[in-house]
Scaffold this active site. Structure first.
Site, short mmCIF file in Angstrom:
data_model
loop_
_atom_site.label_atom_id
_atom_site.label_comp_id
_atom_site.label_asym_id
_atom_site.label_seq_id
_atom_site.Cartn_x
_atom_site.Cartn_y
_atom_site.Cartn_z
N LYS A 98 -4.29 8.19 -0.58
CA LYS A 98 -4.46 7.96 0.75
C LYS A 98 -5.88 8.71 0.95
O LYS A 98 -5.84 9.97 0.66
CB LYS A 98 -3.39 8.36 1.61
CG LYS A 98 -3.46 8.12 3.31
CD LYS A 98 -2.15 8.59 3.93
CE LYS A 98 -2.20 8.15 5.25
NZ LYS A 98 -1.06 8.47 6.12
N SER A 173 0.91 4.87 8.54
CA SER A 173 -0.53 4.69 8.19
C SER A 173 -0.97 4.53 6.81
O SER A 173 -2.11 4.15 6.69
CB SER A 173 -1.21 5.61 8.94
OG SER A 173 -0.75 6.97 8.50
N SER A 197 4.86 7.62 8.24
CA SER A 197 3.75 6.86 7.62
C SER A 197 3.65 6.70 6.10
O SER A 197 3.08 6.05 5.52
CB SER A 197 2.13 7.56 7.87
OG SER A 197 1.95 7.25 9.14
#
Ligand code: GLN
Length: 518
Positions: A98, A173, A197
């Site tokens: 990420k 996310s 997330s």
């Protein structure tokens, strides 16, 4: 780009099982073949890069593909194998990170304009540990700006698409990492989980996602959103692969003052232990407010655990309903403080103006997107003199009540079971105009962030739309091993229901699987 190797891409069909792309090798199996010299890390990495080149233009999971660095790392690893050196538990395994995890010399943007051009001078601890374990970082993945969101639509460069239906979101996310793993581009990804997330996008994309107990994984080099809630967690295509990844990244780190002074939890060793005699509480609050097709999957998961010998009972933890409101005061409050550092001086973007204050304002006005600005304003308000106790203080008291309620539930149960997300993957654009509807996407995951407890999602069946559903296993602090044990049993039960074979069949099948077949 050279092509070759078995890393395939998932077909864009409606069946949830299809998310488990055909021919994709597990991390465990890649590491084994590379370690034994049966396959080179270079061929594994080339296959992943080819899959990314072929598939990512339609998916937009990656913000940055580190092809050259990945090739160089793979060559060095193959050299080590040839020289007879131990290459590590993740030898040659491609991993997607990420883009809020710091990578030395490699762009780290948090999908925000304000970090444009910034290259961190250091690696996050999890990244160092991955490299030391032989994993190959192939790139950085898309996210909601500063990890604020549930759909990856808050990225400054546009959304990631769901691997099985491009008109839908992958969740967020950590939507880029979940989509990359779900599409079979890489076997492993890392995300961060502040309010769900890792788990929510993993559930929507039909993969495994896990949030550790707060303090089990170092946050050093994770760009801070809400420091009392943030944890980094693994995303994988199987419980065994997630276990392997957790064991590599977890464990004490002196560079993070909230890191627990204990070794990484050993979670792989109990995956085949079954659930005989374990006490499972099916949590009303994590089932009742979800769509009927989602709650049906949770009930089927509970039935399968009961058939496998678990003691299953319904339980109500009403304080869970405080979670969302408390979170949307605490998380923005911490974010408003953490994001004060983006001032146009220290990182990335600067918009010049007449004096320093005007430069700060111009930079932040141009650099932050609307959701980040909303959080900064909400958080600043919640912390302001005169409102602090009514909002932030009250939210902290609700958080304490929630922790106490979980503790009471865990006196009766070894784990709790619920949905991971209230619905399957929703349409791109569907919740953008309605922040509250978007925030509701995390109603089932947020409670474990507030309590600091571990929780994970396992794909279990599909919704009426054919899209994946995730069932969530929640456990008391530091009970990761037990949680993975239950998750592995659920994975076997889901495979039995789908009539599918597991790549790594459990050594001991006793009490699971076969009798649950419909
Ligand atoms: N969707 C939640 C939020 O927007 C959780 C985000 C996260 O876990 N990073 O805050």
């Amino acid at each position: 780009m050279t092509r070759g190797g078995p890393t395939g891409a998932a077909g864009a069909t409606g069946a949830a099982g299809a998310a488990r792309a055909e021919g994709v090798q597990s991390a465990l199996s890649i590491a084994g073949t590379v370690r034994r010299g049966e396959r080179t890390a270079v061929s594994v990495v080339e296959a992943a890069l080819a899959a990314i080149a072929a598939r990512d233009p339609g998916l937009h999971a990656f913000l940055h593909v580190a092809a050259d660095e990945a090739r160089a790392a793979a060559e060095a690893l193959d050299e080590a194998v040839r020289a007879g050196n131990a290459p590590g538990p993740l030898a040659g395994v491609p991993v997607a990170l990420k883009d809020n995890l710091c990578t030395r010399g490699m762009p780290t943007t948090c999908a925000s304009r304000i970090l444009e051009g910034w290259r961190p001078p250091y690696d996050a601890t999890v990244v160092t540990r991955l490299r030391d374990a032989g994993a190959i970082v192939v790139g950085k993945t898309n996210l909601d700006e500063f990890a604020m969101g549930s759909s990856t639509e808050n990225s400054c460069v546009g959304p990631t698409r769901h691997p099985m239906d491009p008109s839908r979101v992958p969740g967020g996310s950590s939507g880029g990492s979940a989509a990359a793993v779900g599409a079979g581009l890489v076997p492993l990804g890392l995300g961060s989980d502040t309010g769900g997330s890792v788990r929510q996008p993993a559930a929507l994309c039909g993969v495994v996602g896990m949030k550790p107990t707060y303090g089990v994984v170092s946050r050093y080099g994770l760009v801070a959103f809400a420091s009392s809630l943030d944890q980094i967690g693994p995303i994988a295509r199987s419980v065994a692969d997630a276990a392997l990844l957790l064991e590599v990244i977890a464990g004490n780190d002196p560079l993070d003052s909230t890191s627990l002074d204990r070794p990484a939890p050993q979670v792989s060793r109990s995956l085949d232990a079954g659930v005989d005699g374990l006490r499972v509480g099916v949590c009303d609050e994590l089932v009742d407010d979800t769509a009927p097709d989602v709650s049906r999957c949770v009930r089927e998961a509970a039935e399968d655990l009961a058939k496998a010998g678990a003691f299953v009972e319904e339980v109500s933890v009403p304080e869970i309903r405080f979670g969302l409101s408390a979170y949307y005061l605490i998380a923005p409050a911490e974010a408003s403080s953490n994001l004060a550092r983006y001032d146009g001086v220290r990182y990335g973007l600067r918009v010049d103006a007449a004096d320093v204050a005007a430069m700060n304002t111009a930079t932040r006005t141009a650099g932050f997107g609307p959701e980040v600005k909303r959080r900064i304003m909400l958080g600043t308000y919640a912390l302001s003199a005169g409102y602090y106790d009514a909002y932030y203080g009250k939210a902290q008291r609700a958080r304490t009540l929630l922790i106490q309620a979980f503790d009471r539930a865990y006196r009766r149960f070894d784990v709790l079971l619920g949905a991971t997300a209230p619905t399957t993957a929703f349409k791109i654009g569907e919740r953008v105009a309605d922040p509250l509807a978007m925030y509701m996407s995390d109603v089932c995951t947020i409670p474990s962030n507030l309590s600091g407890h571990p929780a994970m999602t396992v794909p279990f069946g599909s919704g009426d739309d054919g899209l994946p559903v995730g069932v969530q296993v929640l456990a008391p602090a530091l009970e990761e091993e037990r949680m993975f044990q239950v998750a592995a049993a659920l994975e076997r039960a889901a495979a039995a229901r789908a009539g599918a074979a597991l790549e790594h069949p459990p050594a001991a099948r006793a009490g699971t699987g076969e009798d649950a077949r419909r």
